[in-house]
Design a protein around this motif. Structure first.
Motif, PDB file in Angstrom:
ATOM      1  N   ASP A 141     -11.432   3.884  -3.662  1.00  0.00           N
ATOM      2  CA  ASP A 141     -10.393   3.318  -2.789  1.00  0.00           C
ATOM      3  C   ASP A 141     -11.011   1.927  -2.373  1.00  0.00           C
ATOM      4  O   ASP A 141     -12.379   1.984  -2.059  1.00  0.00           O
ATOM      5  CB  ASP A 141     -10.499   4.135  -1.609  1.00  0.00           C
ATOM      6  N   TYR A 146       0.928  -1.106   0.035  1.00  0.00           N
ATOM      7  CA  TYR A 146       0.175   0.023   0.192  1.00  0.00           C
ATOM      8  C   TYR A 146       1.070   1.321  -0.120  1.00  0.00           C
ATOM      9  O   TYR A 146       0.499   2.368  -0.788  1.00  0.00           O
ATOM     10  CB  TYR A 146      -0.938   0.181   1.246  1.00  0.00           C
ATOM     11  N   ARG A 194       1.750   8.065  -6.395  1.00  0.00           N
ATOM     12  CA  ARG A 194       0.544   8.675  -6.595  1.00  0.00           C
ATOM     13  C   ARG A 194       1.055  10.008  -6.826  1.00  0.00           C
ATOM     14  O   ARG A 194       1.265  10.585  -5.740  1.00  0.00           O
ATOM     15  CB  ARG A 194      -0.575   8.423  -5.784  1.00  0.00           C
ATOM     16  N   LEU A 243      -2.802   6.364   4.913  1.00  0.00           N
ATOM     17  CA  LEU A 243      -3.195   5.907   3.716  1.00  0.00           C
ATOM     18  C   LEU A 243      -4.591   6.663   3.423  1.00  0.00           C
ATOM     19  O   LEU A 243      -5.069   6.937   2.105  1.00  0.00           O
ATOM     20  CB  LEU A 243      -3.448   4.385   3.649  1.00  0.00           C
ATOM     21  N   ALA A 274      -0.495  12.363  -4.260  1.00  0.00           N
ATOM     22  CA  ALA A 274       0.114  12.236  -2.714  1.00  0.00           C
ATOM     23  C   ALA A 274       1.382  12.819  -2.562  1.00  0.00           C
ATOM     24  O   ALA A 274       1.935  12.785  -1.335  1.00  0.00           O
ATOM     25  CB  ALA A 274       0.108  10.861  -2.396  1.00  0.00           C
ATOM     26  N   GLU A 310       2.564   1.928  -3.247  1.00  0.00           N
ATOM     27  CA  GLU A 310       1.574   2.358  -4.276  1.00  0.00           C
ATOM     28  C   GLU A 310       1.116   4.187  -3.837  1.00  0.00           C
ATOM     29  O   GLU A 310       1.199   4.850  -4.851  1.00  0.00           O
ATOM     30  CB  GLU A 310      -0.006   1.697  -4.217  1.00  0.00           C
ATOM     31  N   ALA A 311       1.218   4.376  -2.555  1.00  0.00           N
ATOM     32  CA  ALA A 311       0.764   5.758  -2.168  1.00  0.00           C
ATOM     33  C   ALA A 311       1.699   6.450  -2.720  1.00  0.00           C
ATOM     34  O   ALA A 311       1.759   7.784  -3.108  1.00  0.00           O
ATOM     35  CB  ALA A 311       0.768   5.726  -0.801  1.00  0.00           C
ATOM     36  N   THR A 359      -3.893   9.790   2.019  1.00  0.00           N
ATOM     37  CA  THR A 359      -3.614   9.619   0.516  1.00  0.00           C
ATOM     38  C   THR A 359      -5.033   9.508  -0.302  1.00  0.00           C
ATOM     39  O   THR A 359      -5.021   9.928  -1.229  1.00  0.00           O
ATOM     40  CB  THR A 359      -2.802   8.437   0.385  1.00  0.00           C
ATOM     41  N   SER A 360      -5.778   8.688   0.281  1.00  0.00           N
ATOM     42  CA  SER A 360      -6.958   8.282  -0.408  1.00  0.00           C
ATOM     43  C   SER A 360      -7.772   9.665  -0.703  1.00  0.00           C
ATOM     44  O   SER A 360      -8.415   9.755  -1.842  1.00  0.00           O
ATOM     45  CB  SER A 360      -7.999   7.297   0.257  1.00  0.00           C
ATOM     46  N   LEU A 409      -7.727   2.494  -6.039  1.00  0.00           N
ATOM     47  CA  LEU A 409      -6.686   2.668  -5.078  1.00  0.00           C
ATOM     48  C   LEU A 409      -6.636   1.518  -4.191  1.00  0.00           C
ATOM     49  O   LEU A 409      -7.620   1.021  -3.856  1.00  0.00           O
ATOM     50  CB  LEU A 409      -7.088   3.704  -4.228  1.00  0.00           C
ATOM     51  N   PHE A 410      -5.457   1.181  -4.008  1.00  0.00           N
ATOM     52  CA  PHE A 410      -5.171  -0.052  -3.049  1.00  0.00           C
ATOM     53  C   PHE A 410      -5.638  -1.387  -3.111  1.00  0.00           C
ATOM     54  O   PHE A 410      -6.290  -2.329  -2.182  1.00  0.00           O
ATOM     55  CB  PHE A 410      -5.560   0.420  -1.426  1.00  0.00           C
ATOM     56  N   LEU A 417       4.861   9.471   3.966  1.00  0.00           N
ATOM     57  CA  LEU A 417       4.897   7.988   3.423  1.00  0.00           C
ATOM     58  C   LEU A 417       6.171   7.436   3.278  1.00  0.00           C
ATOM     59  O   LEU A 417       6.215   6.415   3.744  1.00  0.00           O
ATOM     60  CB  LEU A 417       4.366   8.292   2.057  1.00  0.00           C
TER      61      LEU A 417
END
Length: 279
Positions: A222, A113, A120, A164, A123, A116-117, A167-168, A242-243, A130
């Motif tokens: 998300d 996760y 982005r 997270l 983010a 991935e964040a 971030t979302s 997302l995620f 992060l």
């Protein structure tokens, strides 16, 4: 520092001592044909740590095995934490190894996760936080085996979860405002969402079991922790969602028209769409 690229966070059975086939508890159900206690090898496990029915898991009543993904924790524990020593040749380490494995899996899921964040663009304001969270998680994965019993994984997970979620919020803000905004943990079991515009929806922890998501637009949604068991994703667009994890995709139904993020693979059991005019 450990390699936290996507490749390091994918299961590599060739470099694992079949930890998921031994360490985990199986309960007889639609997912598993038998009961198996944690620490007891599956009866289908061969001496070379390979599954004797790997190509026939679904027809033999073990679809749950085809869904499971360790996020690379298996090879991490086998080759790094224990330096290539396996539970058969070192039975004195077996109990400890089986306790370390599920903890390592949780940490590797967090790395998935966080990786991935960090990728982005939206983010960017959180990038430093992060990065620190990812490095802290990496340090936990590199601990000696004896340290895992006292590791507060739940506390660390809670800290990462808040990051997270922020971030979302940044990522989903870029999505058009749809008429229906589902809440985290929503009960959507069997829901009819065919063709639904779910761009930017917050579906964290949603129950989407057997939901009809055929042709649905899930871009920028998300999906962390969403339950997709037997959900129909045929023709759905999950690009940029997302995620999303391989486990969630494996648990769902889909076809050749389902659009997945490039980091995920199309499950072998997904069916191709019928040809025009075909039966």
């Amino acid at each position: 520092m450990a390699d936290t690229g996507r490749e390091a966070l994918r299961g590599d059975c060739a470099n694992c001592f079949a930890l998921c086939c031994v360490a985990l508890t199986l309960t007889a159900s639609s997912d598993f044909a038998v009961d198996k206690a944690a620490g007891r090898p599956c009866t289908h496990l061969r001496d070379d740590f390979r599954c004797g029915i790997h190509t026939r898991l679904r027809p033999k009543g073990f679809p749950g095995c085809t869904v499971y993904d360790c996020f690379g924790a298996g090879q991490k524990v086998s080759q790094e934490t224990y330096g290539g020593r396996d539970w058969r040749s070192s039975p004195d380490l077996a109990a400890q190894m089986f306790q370390v494995f599920p903890v390592m899996r949780q940490l590797h899921e967090l790395l998935w996760y966080l990786t991935e964040a960090l990728a982005r663009p939206e983010a960017r304001p959180l990038r430093a936080e992060l990065r620190r969270a990812l490095e802290a998680t990496e340090r936990h994965t590199a601990r000696p085996a004896v340290d895992f019993a006292g590791l507060d994984v739940a506390g660390h997970r809670d800290q990462v979860a808040g990051l997270l979620q922020r971030t979302s919020e940044l990522v989903r803000a870029a999505a058009p405002r749809s008429k229906k905004r589902h809440r985290p943990g929503a009960d959507l079991i069997g829901a009819r969402l065919r063709g639904a515009d779910l761009r930017g929806a917050d579906l964290r922890g949603a129950y989407l079991i057997a939901a009809d998501l055929t042709g649905a637009d899930l871009r920028l949604a998300d999906l962390i922790g969403a339950d997709f068991r037997d959900a129909d994703l045929s023709g759905a667009d999950l690009a940029g969602s997302l995620f999303l994890t391989q486990t969630q995709v494996n648990a769902a139904k889909g076809d050749a028209k389902t659009v997945l993020p490039p980091s995920l693979s199309r499950p072998a059991h997904w069916t191709a769409p019928s040809a025009p005019g075909g039966s």
